[in-house]
Write an enzyme that holds these catalytic residues in place. Structure first.
Site, PDB file in Angstrom:
ATOM      1  N   TYR A   1       0.843  -1.201   0.000  1.00 53.33           N
ATOM      2  CA  TYR A   1       0.000   0.000   0.000  1.00 53.33           C
ATOM      3  C   TYR A   1       0.879   1.254   0.000  1.00 53.33           C
ATOM      4  O   TYR A   1       1.557   1.548   0.980  1.00 53.33           O
ATOM      5  CB  TYR A   1      -0.928   0.025   1.210  1.00 53.33           C
ATOM      6  CG  TYR A   1      -1.881  -1.140   1.308  1.00 53.33           C
ATOM      7  CD1 TYR A   1      -2.220  -1.898   0.187  1.00 53.33           C
ATOM      8  CD2 TYR A   1      -2.467  -1.479   2.517  1.00 53.33           C
ATOM      9  CE1 TYR A   1      -3.102  -2.964   0.277  1.00 53.33           C
ATOM     10  CE2 TYR A   1      -3.360  -2.542   2.621  1.00 53.33           C
ATOM     11  CZ  TYR A   1      -3.670  -3.282   1.502  1.00 53.33           C
ATOM     12  OH  TYR A   1      -4.547  -4.340   1.610  1.00 53.33           O
TER      13      TYR A   1
ATOM     14  N   HIS B   1      -0.323 -12.136   1.382  1.00 54.86           N
ATOM     15  CA  HIS B   1      -1.319 -11.281   0.726  1.00 54.86           C
ATOM     16  C   HIS B   1      -2.029 -11.981  -0.438  1.00 54.86           C
ATOM     17  O   HIS B   1      -3.230 -11.810  -0.644  1.00 54.86           O
ATOM     18  CB  HIS B   1      -0.626 -10.005   0.246  1.00 54.86           C
ATOM     19  CG  HIS B   1      -1.541  -8.839   0.108  1.00 54.86           C
ATOM     20  ND1 HIS B   1      -1.071  -7.543   0.052  1.00 54.86           N
ATOM     21  CD2 HIS B   1      -2.884  -8.729   0.014  1.00 54.86           C
ATOM     22  CE1 HIS B   1      -2.092  -6.707  -0.075  1.00 54.86           C
ATOM     23  NE2 HIS B   1      -3.194  -7.402  -0.108  1.00 54.86           N
TER      24      HIS B   1
ATOM     25  N   SER C   1     -13.004  -4.936   1.775  1.00 55.80           N
ATOM     26  CA  SER C   1     -14.025  -4.321   0.904  1.00 55.80           C
ATOM     27  C   SER C   1     -15.426  -4.755   1.308  1.00 55.80           C
ATOM     28  O   SER C   1     -16.228  -5.157   0.466  1.00 55.80           O
ATOM     29  CB  SER C   1     -13.761  -4.662  -0.568  1.00 55.80           C
ATOM     30  OG  SER C   1     -12.557  -4.099  -1.015  1.00 55.80           O
TER      31      SER C   1
ATOM     32  N   ARG D   1     -16.233  -1.585  -1.983  1.00 55.82           N
ATOM     33  CA  ARG D   1     -15.451  -0.419  -2.430  1.00 55.82           C
ATOM     34  C   ARG D   1     -16.321   0.836  -2.500  1.00 55.82           C
ATOM     35  O   ARG D   1     -16.168   1.663  -3.389  1.00 55.82           O
ATOM     36  CB  ARG D   1     -14.782  -0.705  -3.776  1.00 55.82           C
ATOM     37  CG  ARG D   1     -13.817  -1.872  -3.706  1.00 55.82           C
ATOM     38  CD  ARG D   1     -13.186  -2.204  -5.039  1.00 55.82           C
ATOM     39  NE  ARG D   1     -12.203  -3.268  -4.847  1.00 55.82           N
ATOM     40  CZ  ARG D   1     -12.482  -4.577  -4.829  1.00 55.82           C
ATOM     41  NH1 ARG D   1     -13.741  -4.964  -5.021  1.00 55.82           N
ATOM     42  NH2 ARG D   1     -11.559  -5.480  -4.628  1.00 55.82           N
TER      43      ARG D   1
ATOM     44  N   GLY E   1     -24.359   3.279  -1.463  1.00 58.06           N
ATOM     45  CA  GLY E   1     -25.344   3.944  -2.312  1.00 58.06           C
ATOM     46  C   GLY E   1     -24.934   5.323  -2.768  1.00 58.06           C
ATOM     47  O   GLY E   1     -25.717   6.030  -3.407  1.00 58.06           O
TER      48      GLY E   1
END
Length: 335
Positions: A59, A132, A211, A215, A220
Site C-alpha cells: 500500500y 497477501h 471491501s 469499495r 449507495g
C-alpha cells in the site's frame, strides 16, 4: 478519550473490535493523498475504539506502514498495547509506478518483507501477518514453515492467509495453524459462502472481510464512475463500468426498505449483515472521512431481524452481480 466497541474473537488468540479499519486508502488507490489528514484520521480511528488496523507493504509501496508507524510512536503505551496491527506481504510491485505486480511467496522474500515492515511500522512484532496472495510457483508448506519460524523468532505473533482456496488452506494448516483468513466478502461478493467459509467455521479460523462495503458501492453514494477522481482505481474496475454499475444498482434497491425500517444507512445494513453471518467475522471498512468511520462503527450495534438477514442472504439467488472483482492484473493470486 478512546471509546469502546463490541469485541470479537479472531482465531484462537486475537480479540479485537467488531469493526476493524482498512488503512489502504490513506496512502493510495482512492483519490488524492494528504499525509497530515491521513495521520489525523488514524488518530480518530484509534480514539473511536477500533483496535484492528490493517495495512500491507504494497500500500503506497511502504508509505502506509510508515504512516501507521508514525502514529504508533505518538501513542501512550497502554493505548498501543490495546491495538492489533495487521500487515501483509506477497505482492511484489517491482516497478516504480503503476499497478503491475508479481506474486512472490518464497521464503527469502517473506523474511525480507517482514523485516522491512517491522522497520517501517517501528515495532518489534507484527500482531497478525498475512500472505497477501498465494503464489502458484511457491510451495505452501515452505511458505508456512517460514511464517512459523518468524513466530518462533518473535517477529510475528499470528499467521494469516488472504484469498486462499480450501485445498491450499488445508495444506497450510498441516504445517502451522492459520489464525485468520482475509478475503473479499460482502453483499456483492458471496463466493466464499460455497467453499471457504464453512471450513473456517468448522476449524474456528477467524475471517476478516476486506471491501465489506463493495469499495463504497454498498453505501449507495456512487451513482456514476465519472464522479470518482481521476486517480481512483475504481474508474477502471469492471463492476463500476457504466452498464455493470447500472445493473448492480438492483442490489441497492433491495436494501432501501431496510434503511427506513432500521433508521440507518445502506452501509450500516451491509456491515450488520456481515456481522450476522458468524460471530468470528470482523470486517475492515476503510474511509478517509471521520463521519463515515463513526457510521461504520455504529453498525456493530445494529441487530437485524432474522427474517431480514435471510432476505439479504437470498439476494444472491435473484440478483446476479455483473463484472469481475478486479482487472486481470488485480486478479493475480486469486483462484
Amino acid at each position: 478519550m478512546t471509546q469502546s466497541l463490541p469485541q470479537r474473537k479472531l482465531g484462537q488468540h486475537l480479540t479485537v473490535s467488531a469493526i476493524g479499519y482498512g488503512a489502504m486508502g490513506l496512502s493510495e488507490f482512492y483519490g488524492d493523498i494528504d499525509t497530515a489528514k491521513a495521520s489525523s484520521m488514524l488518530h480518530e480511528v484509534i480514539d473511536s475504539g477500533v483496535t484492528l488496523i490493517d495495512t500491507a507493504d504494497m500500500y503506497g509501496r511502504g508509505a502506509n506502514e510508515k504512516l501507521i508507524g508514525s502514529v504508533l510512536k505518538t501513542l501512550p503505551a497502554s493505548t498501543r498495547a490495546g491495538l492489533t496491527i495487521a500487515s501483509k506481504c506477497g505482492i511484489d510491485r517491482n516497478s516504480t509506478s503503476g499497478y503491475n505486480r508479481n506474486i512472490n511467496n518464497h521464503p527469502d522474500y517473506i523474511r525480507k518483507c517482514c523485516d522491512e515492515s517491522l522497520a517501517r511500522l517501528g515495532i518489534e512484532q507484527i500482531d497478525l501477518y498475512y500472505i497477501h496472495r498465494i503464489d502458484p510457483n511457491a510451495v505452501i508448506e515452505e511458505t508456512m514453515q517460514t511464517l512459523a519460524d518468524l513466530v518462533k523468532e518473535g517477529k510475528i505473533a499470528n499467521v494469516g492467509l488472504c484469498e486462499v482456496s480450501v485445498p491450499v488452506l488445508q495444506r497450510a494448516c498441516a504445517v502451522y495453524p492459520v489464525d485468520v483468513v482475509q478475503t473479499e466478502y460482502s453483499l456483492w461478493t458471496r463466493e466464499i459462502e460455497d467453499d471457504i467459509l464453512p471450513v473456517l467455521k468448522k476449524s474456528n479460523i477467524g475471517l476478516v472481510p476486506y471491501s465489506p462495503l463493495g469499495r463504497g458501492f454498498l453505501t449507495g453514494k456512487i451513482q456514476n464512475k465519472d464522479e470518482l477522481s481521476e486517480n481512483d482505481f475504481r474508474r477502471t474496475n469492471p463492476r463500476f463500468q457504466d452498464e455493470n454499475l447500472e445493473h448492480n444498482k438492483r442490489l441497492l434497491q433491495a436494501l432501501e426498505p431496510m434503511t427506513v425500517k432500521y433508521n440507518c444507512t445502506m452501509g450500516q445494513i451491509a456491515l450488520a449483515w456481515l456481522l450476522a453471518q458468524w460471530e468470528h467475522i470482523v470486517p475492515i471498512p476503510g474511509t478517509k472521512n471521520p463521519k463515515y468511520l463513526h457510521e461504520n462503527n455504529q453498525a456493530s450495534l445494529l441487530k437485524l431481524d432474522a427474517a431480514d438477514v435471510q432476505t439479504l442472504n437470498d439476494l444472491k439467488n435473484t440478483i446476479n452481480i455483473q463484472g469481475e472483482r478486479y482487472t486481470p492484473e488485480g486478479m493475480k493470486g486469486i483462484f
